[in-house]
Design a protein around this motif. Structure first.
Motif, PDB file in Angstrom:
ATOM      1  N   ASP A  46     -38.845  10.480  52.476  1.00  0.00           N
ATOM      2  CA  ASP A  46     -37.423  10.578  52.811  1.00  0.00           C
ATOM      3  C   ASP A  46     -36.997   9.515  53.826  1.00  0.00           C
ATOM      4  N   GLY A  47     -37.893   8.607  54.197  1.00  0.00           N
ATOM      5  CA  GLY A  47     -37.575   7.530  55.125  1.00  0.00           C
ATOM      6  C   GLY A  47     -37.842   7.862  56.574  1.00  0.00           C
ATOM      7  N   SER A  48     -38.265   9.084  56.874  1.00  0.00           N
ATOM      8  CA  SER A  48     -38.568   9.429  58.262  1.00  0.00           C
ATOM      9  C   SER A  48     -39.889   8.791  58.677  1.00  0.00           C
ATOM     10  N   HIS A  49     -39.999   8.509  59.953  1.00  0.00           N
ATOM     11  CA  HIS A  49     -41.187   7.846  60.510  1.00  0.00           C
ATOM     12  C   HIS A  49     -41.998   8.833  61.342  1.00  0.00           C
ATOM     13  N   THR A  50     -43.297   8.833  61.127  1.00  0.00           N
ATOM     14  CA  THR A  50     -44.201   9.630  61.947  1.00  0.00           C
ATOM     15  C   THR A  50     -44.857   8.681  62.941  1.00  0.00           C
ATOM     16  N   LEU A  51     -44.717   9.000  64.229  1.00  0.00           N
ATOM     17  CA  LEU A  51     -45.141   8.110  65.296  1.00  0.00           C
ATOM     18  C   LEU A  51     -46.047   8.829  66.290  1.00  0.00           C
ATOM     19  N   ARG A  52     -46.974   8.091  66.889  1.00  0.00           N
ATOM     20  CA  ARG A  52     -47.687   8.549  68.093  1.00  0.00           C
ATOM     21  C   ARG A  52     -46.928   7.900  69.233  1.00  0.00           C
ATOM     22  N   VAL A  53     -46.279   8.716  70.031  1.00  0.00           N
ATOM     23  CA  VAL A  53     -45.395   8.208  71.076  1.00  0.00           C
ATOM     24  C   VAL A  53     -45.753   8.872  72.405  1.00  0.00           C
ATOM     25  N   TRP A  54     -45.524   8.135  73.501  1.00  0.00           N
ATOM     26  CA  TRP A  54     -45.921   8.580  74.833  1.00  0.00           C
ATOM     27  C   TRP A  54     -44.700   8.765  75.727  1.00  0.00           C
ATOM     28  N   GLY A  82     -46.502  -2.352  62.627  1.00  0.00           N
ATOM     29  CA  GLY A  82     -47.584  -1.862  61.789  1.00  0.00           C
ATOM     30  C   GLY A  82     -47.630  -2.635  60.492  1.00  0.00           C
ATOM     31  N   SER A  83     -48.406  -2.134  59.579  1.00  0.00           N
ATOM     32  CA  SER A  83     -48.513  -2.811  58.291  1.00  0.00           C
ATOM     33  C   SER A  83     -47.752  -2.019  57.234  1.00  0.00           C
ATOM     34  N   GLY A  84     -47.362  -2.706  56.196  1.00  0.00           N
ATOM     35  CA  GLY A  84     -46.680  -2.059  55.085  1.00  0.00           C
ATOM     36  C   GLY A  84     -45.354  -1.455  55.484  1.00  0.00           C
ATOM     37  N   GLU A  85     -45.144  -0.193  55.117  1.00  0.00           N
ATOM     38  CA  GLU A  85     -43.879   0.490  55.384  1.00  0.00           C
ATOM     39  C   GLU A  85     -43.616   0.700  56.869  1.00  0.00           C
ATOM     40  N   CYS A  86     -44.648   0.674  57.664  1.00  0.00           N
ATOM     41  CA  CYS A  86     -44.476   0.904  59.108  1.00  0.00           C
ATOM     42  C   CYS A  86     -43.740  -0.235  59.797  1.00  0.00           C
ATOM     43  N   GLU A  87     -43.755  -1.405  59.234  1.00  0.00           N
ATOM     44  CA  GLU A  87     -43.090  -2.558  59.838  1.00  0.00           C
ATOM     45  C   GLU A  87     -41.583  -2.450  59.554  1.00  0.00           C
ATOM     46  N   GLN A  88     -40.814  -1.991  60.532  1.00  0.00           N
ATOM     47  CA  GLN A  88     -39.378  -1.785  60.372  1.00  0.00           C
ATOM     48  C   GLN A  88     -38.618  -2.428  61.525  1.00  0.00           C
ATOM     49  N   ARG A  89     -37.510  -3.061  61.189  1.00  0.00           N
ATOM     50  CA  ARG A  89     -36.622  -3.602  62.209  1.00  0.00           C
ATOM     51  C   ARG A  89     -35.889  -2.452  62.894  1.00  0.00           C
ATOM     52  N   PRO A  90     -35.400  -2.674  64.100  1.00  0.00           N
ATOM     53  CA  PRO A  90     -34.615  -1.612  64.751  1.00  0.00           C
ATOM     54  C   PRO A  90     -33.314  -1.374  63.994  1.00  0.00           C
ATOM     55  N   ASN A 139     -48.640  11.975  81.688  1.00  0.00           N
ATOM     56  CA  ASN A 139     -48.394  11.026  80.613  1.00  0.00           C
ATOM     57  C   ASN A 139     -48.913  11.696  79.337  1.00  0.00           C
ATOM     58  N   TYR A 140     -48.007  12.057  78.435  1.00  0.00           N
ATOM     59  CA  TYR A 140     -48.385  12.780  77.228  1.00  0.00           C
ATOM     60  C   TYR A 140     -48.117  11.940  75.997  1.00  0.00           C
ATOM     61  N   GLY A 141     -49.059  11.967  75.069  1.00  0.00           N
ATOM     62  CA  GLY A 141     -48.892  11.357  73.761  1.00  0.00           C
ATOM     63  C   GLY A 141     -48.754  12.464  72.735  1.00  0.00           C
ATOM     64  N   ILE A 142     -47.696  12.406  71.953  1.00  0.00           N
ATOM     65  CA  ILE A 142     -47.465  13.414  70.927  1.00  0.00           C
ATOM     66  C   ILE A 142     -47.263  12.728  69.585  1.00  0.00           C
ATOM     67  N   ILE A 143     -47.365  13.489  68.520  1.00  0.00           N
ATOM     68  CA  ILE A 143     -47.033  13.003  67.190  1.00  0.00           C
ATOM     69  C   ILE A 143     -45.644  13.535  66.871  1.00  0.00           C
ATOM     70  N   ALA A 144     -44.715  12.620  66.636  1.00  0.00           N
ATOM     71  CA  ALA A 144     -43.322  12.995  66.393  1.00  0.00           C
ATOM     72  C   ALA A 144     -42.833  12.359  65.101  1.00  0.00           C
ATOM     73  N   THR A 145     -41.930  13.055  64.432  1.00  0.00           N
ATOM     74  CA  THR A 145     -41.288  12.525  63.231  1.00  0.00           C
ATOM     75  C   THR A 145     -39.819  12.296  63.544  1.00  0.00           C
ATOM     76  N   VAL A 146     -39.331  11.075  63.246  1.00  0.00           N
ATOM     77  CA  VAL A 146     -37.954  10.697  63.521  1.00  0.00           C
ATOM     78  C   VAL A 146     -37.218  10.498  62.198  1.00  0.00           C
ATOM     79  N   ASP A 147     -36.051  11.129  62.081  1.00  0.00           N
ATOM     80  CA  ASP A 147     -35.203  11.022  60.892  1.00  0.00           C
ATOM     81  C   ASP A 147     -34.401   9.719  60.971  1.00  0.00           C
ATOM     82  N   ARG A 148     -34.965   8.660  60.440  1.00  0.00           N
ATOM     83  CA  ARG A 148     -34.339   7.330  60.502  1.00  0.00           C
ATOM     84  C   ARG A 148     -33.010   7.295  59.744  1.00  0.00           C
TER      85      ARG A 148
END
Length: 163
Positions: A46-54, A82-90, A139-148
């Motif tokens: 669906d175009g959402s991104h899953t990220l490891r973010v701090w 990142g590589s492939g689909e992960c490489e996205q412009r802002p 300082n916490y690192g979580i796995i988050a999904t963002v609805d781009r």
């Protein structure tokens, strides 16, 4: 002769174990003050991104909320690496857009703001979180999904230019 070897061996073992423990403790405390980059873990269908973010904060909850803000901020203003689909412009490429549209973005990124509509923490359990705790900071690192795509629609509704 044998007691000398045993004494030397026990001194060496004691020194190695002491040095090893102190390095581990220092690395853990120091890592609380390090800024970690967001890592793209994948793009959903669906175009959402899953990220490891701090995120950093004075409490665990504040650090996790900051991590969610950072996830949305990165999608909007920094893009993902990142590589492939992960490489996205802002989504927002206009120079100084954050300052120019501060009337929209300041309330959007306020604690409990609208940014929460576009991000969710995946499996919000301790096993998926990474923690680095200092004496006065978490300082916490979580796995988050963002609805781009949801963010793209929000930008259109506010009249903020995006590609």
């Amino acid at each position: 002769m044998k007691p000398i070897y045993i004494t030397i061996l026990s001194v060496v073992v004691t020194l190695v174990s002491t040095v090893g423990c102190s390095k581990t403790t220092k690395v853990t405390k120091a890592s609380a003050y390090v800024s970690y980059e967001t890592t793209c873990m994948g793009v959903e269908h669906d175009g959402s991104h899953t990220l490891r973010v701090w995120g950093k904060g004075p409490t665990k909850d504040a650090a996790i909320e900051q991590a969610k803000k950072n996830a949305v901020y990165d999608i909007l203003f920094k893009g993902t690496r990142g590589s492939g689909e992960c490489e996205q412009r802002p989504l927002v490429t206009e120079v100084n857009a954050r300052e120019r549209y501060a009337g929209y973005f300041n309330p959007f990124f306020a604690n409990g703001g609208d940014y929460l509509r576009f991000v969710r923490e995946e499996s919000a359990n301790e096993a998926s979180r990474l923690e680095a705790k200092g004496s006065s900071i978490y300082n916490y690192g979580i796995i988050a999904t963002v609805d781009r795509e949801g963010l793209r629609s929000w930008l259109e509704s506010k009249g903020i230019p995006h590609p």
